[in-house]
Design a protein around this motif. Structure first.
Motif, PDB file in Angstrom:
ATOM      1  N   CYS A  51      -6.182  13.067  -7.823  1.00  0.00           N
ATOM      2  CA  CYS A  51      -6.372  12.449  -9.139  1.00  0.00           C
ATOM      3  C   CYS A  51      -7.614  12.992  -9.834  1.00  0.00           C
ATOM      4  O   CYS A  51      -7.731  12.890 -11.053  1.00  0.00           O
ATOM      5  CB  CYS A  51      -6.516  10.934  -8.992  1.00  0.00           C
ATOM      6  N   LEU A  52      -8.523  13.546  -9.079  1.00  0.00           N
ATOM      7  CA  LEU A  52      -9.775  14.016  -9.666  1.00  0.00           C
ATOM      8  C   LEU A  52      -9.563  15.141 -10.675  1.00  0.00           C
ATOM      9  O   LEU A  52     -10.395  15.331 -11.565  1.00  0.00           O
ATOM     10  CB  LEU A  52     -10.749  14.447  -8.579  1.00  0.00           C
ATOM     11  N   GLY A  53      -8.458  15.855 -10.582  1.00  0.00           N
ATOM     12  CA  GLY A  53      -8.157  16.916 -11.530  1.00  0.00           C
ATOM     13  C   GLY A  53      -7.475  16.435 -12.798  1.00  0.00           C
ATOM     14  O   GLY A  53      -7.233  17.214 -13.710  1.00  0.00           O
ATOM     15  N   CYS A  54      -7.199  15.147 -12.872  1.00  0.00           N
ATOM     16  CA  CYS A  54      -6.490  14.578 -14.024  1.00  0.00           C
ATOM     17  C   CYS A  54      -7.483  14.073 -15.060  1.00  0.00           C
ATOM     18  O   CYS A  54      -8.492  13.446 -14.721  1.00  0.00           O
ATOM     19  CB  CYS A  54      -5.604  13.425 -13.554  1.00  0.00           C
ATOM     20  N   LEU A 111       0.831  -1.199   0.000  1.00  0.00           N
ATOM     21  CA  LEU A 111       0.000   0.000   0.000  1.00  0.00           C
ATOM     22  C   LEU A 111       0.867   1.251   0.000  1.00  0.00           C
ATOM     23  O   LEU A 111       0.622   2.189  -0.769  1.00  0.00           O
ATOM     24  CB  LEU A 111      -0.944   0.003   1.204  1.00  0.00           C
ATOM     25  N   GLU A 112       1.881   1.289   0.828  1.00  0.00           N
ATOM     26  CA  GLU A 112       2.762   2.455   0.902  1.00  0.00           C
ATOM     27  C   GLU A 112       3.491   2.688  -0.416  1.00  0.00           C
ATOM     28  O   GLU A 112       3.670   3.832  -0.839  1.00  0.00           O
ATOM     29  CB  GLU A 112       3.757   2.299   2.054  1.00  0.00           C
ATOM     30  N   GLU A 113       3.897   1.609  -1.084  1.00  0.00           N
ATOM     31  CA  GLU A 113       4.578   1.747  -2.370  1.00  0.00           C
ATOM     32  C   GLU A 113       3.643   2.336  -3.423  1.00  0.00           C
ATOM     33  O   GLU A 113       4.027   3.239  -4.167  1.00  0.00           O
ATOM     34  CB  GLU A 113       5.105   0.384  -2.836  1.00  0.00           C
ATOM     35  N   LYS A 114       2.414   1.833  -3.489  1.00  0.00           N
ATOM     36  CA  LYS A 114       1.438   2.351  -4.454  1.00  0.00           C
ATOM     37  C   LYS A 114       1.082   3.801  -4.142  1.00  0.00           C
ATOM     38  O   LYS A 114       0.934   4.619  -5.052  1.00  0.00           O
ATOM     39  CB  LYS A 114       0.173   1.489  -4.463  1.00  0.00           C
ATOM     40  N   LYS A 115       0.980   4.111  -2.871  1.00  0.00           N
ATOM     41  CA  LYS A 115       0.663   5.481  -2.461  1.00  0.00           C
ATOM     42  C   LYS A 115       1.775   6.437  -2.890  1.00  0.00           C
ATOM     43  O   LYS A 115       1.502   7.519  -3.417  1.00  0.00           O
ATOM     44  CB  LYS A 115       0.474   5.544  -0.947  1.00  0.00           C
ATOM     45  N   ALA A 116       3.019   6.035  -2.692  1.00  0.00           N
ATOM     46  CA  ALA A 116       4.156   6.873  -3.084  1.00  0.00           C
ATOM     47  C   ALA A 116       4.177   7.090  -4.599  1.00  0.00           C
ATOM     48  O   ALA A 116       4.435   8.205  -5.067  1.00  0.00           O
ATOM     49  CB  ALA A 116       5.466   6.239  -2.611  1.00  0.00           C
ATOM     50  N   GLN A 117       3.890   6.042  -5.364  1.00  0.00           N
ATOM     51  CA  GLN A 117       3.853   6.168  -6.819  1.00  0.00           C
ATOM     52  C   GLN A 117       2.752   7.136  -7.250  1.00  0.00           C
ATOM     53  O   GLN A 117       2.960   7.978  -8.130  1.00  0.00           O
ATOM     54  CB  GLN A 117       3.615   4.804  -7.462  1.00  0.00           C
ATOM     55  N   LEU A 118       1.596   7.011  -6.631  1.00  0.00           N
ATOM     56  CA  LEU A 118       0.468   7.879  -6.967  1.00  0.00           C
ATOM     57  C   LEU A 118       0.771   9.328  -6.606  1.00  0.00           C
ATOM     58  O   LEU A 118       0.510  10.244  -7.392  1.00  0.00           O
ATOM     59  CB  LEU A 118      -0.790   7.393  -6.239  1.00  0.00           C
ATOM     60  N   LEU A 137      -2.331   3.355 -12.655  1.00  0.00           N
ATOM     61  CA  LEU A 137      -1.659   3.664 -11.396  1.00  0.00           C
ATOM     62  C   LEU A 137      -2.677   3.863 -10.273  1.00  0.00           C
ATOM     63  O   LEU A 137      -2.540   3.310  -9.183  1.00  0.00           O
ATOM     64  CB  LEU A 137      -0.799   4.918 -11.559  1.00  0.00           C
ATOM     65  N   ARG A 138      -3.716   4.631 -10.564  1.00  0.00           N
ATOM     66  CA  ARG A 138      -4.778   4.868  -9.573  1.00  0.00           C
ATOM     67  C   ARG A 138      -5.519   3.577  -9.262  1.00  0.00           C
ATOM     68  O   ARG A 138      -5.816   3.280  -8.103  1.00  0.00           O
ATOM     69  CB  ARG A 138      -5.742   5.929 -10.077  1.00  0.00           C
ATOM     70  N   ASP A 139      -5.813   2.773 -10.288  1.00  0.00           N
ATOM     71  CA  ASP A 139      -6.482   1.488 -10.074  1.00  0.00           C
ATOM     72  C   ASP A 139      -5.635   0.581  -9.177  1.00  0.00           C
ATOM     73  O   ASP A 139      -6.165  -0.103  -8.300  1.00  0.00           O
ATOM     74  CB  ASP A 139      -6.753   0.785 -11.404  1.00  0.00           C
ATOM     75  N   GLY A 140      -4.329   0.584  -9.400  1.00  0.00           N
ATOM     76  CA  GLY A 140      -3.434  -0.216  -8.572  1.00  0.00           C
ATOM     77  C   GLY A 140      -3.446   0.235  -7.122  1.00  0.00           C
ATOM     78  O   GLY A 140      -3.402  -0.588  -6.209  1.00  0.00           O
TER      79      GLY A 140
END
Length: 66
Positions: free
Chosen positions: A33-36, A14-21, A44-47
């Motif tokens: 992400c809502l502004g994208c 979870l922490e890894e995915k959060k850092a990537q996001l 990435l967001r799905d992950g």
């Protein structure tokens, strides 16, 4: 000790995915992400969403409904 390792594995993922996001958001100058324009088709967001779910159920599966 093994239960702690399992929890750590899900939390670490979870922490890894959060850092990537967060890096993606920062690179795009966004706070959310809502502004994208790719919010609904972003792998990435799905992950990240999947990692949140998996960290909540610790790999036990089951239903997930909003």
């Amino acid at each position: 000790m093994q239960n702690k390792q399992i929890e750590d594995r899900w939390q670490q993922a979870l922490e890894e995915k959060k850092a990537q996001l967060q890096k993606c958001q920062q690179d795009r100058g966004l706070k959310s992400c809502l502004g994208c324009e790719k919010v609904f088709e972003c792998e990435l967001r799905d992950g990240y969403v999947n990692a949140v779910y998996e960290s909540m159920n610790k790999g036990q599966g089951g239903g997930f409904e909003f």
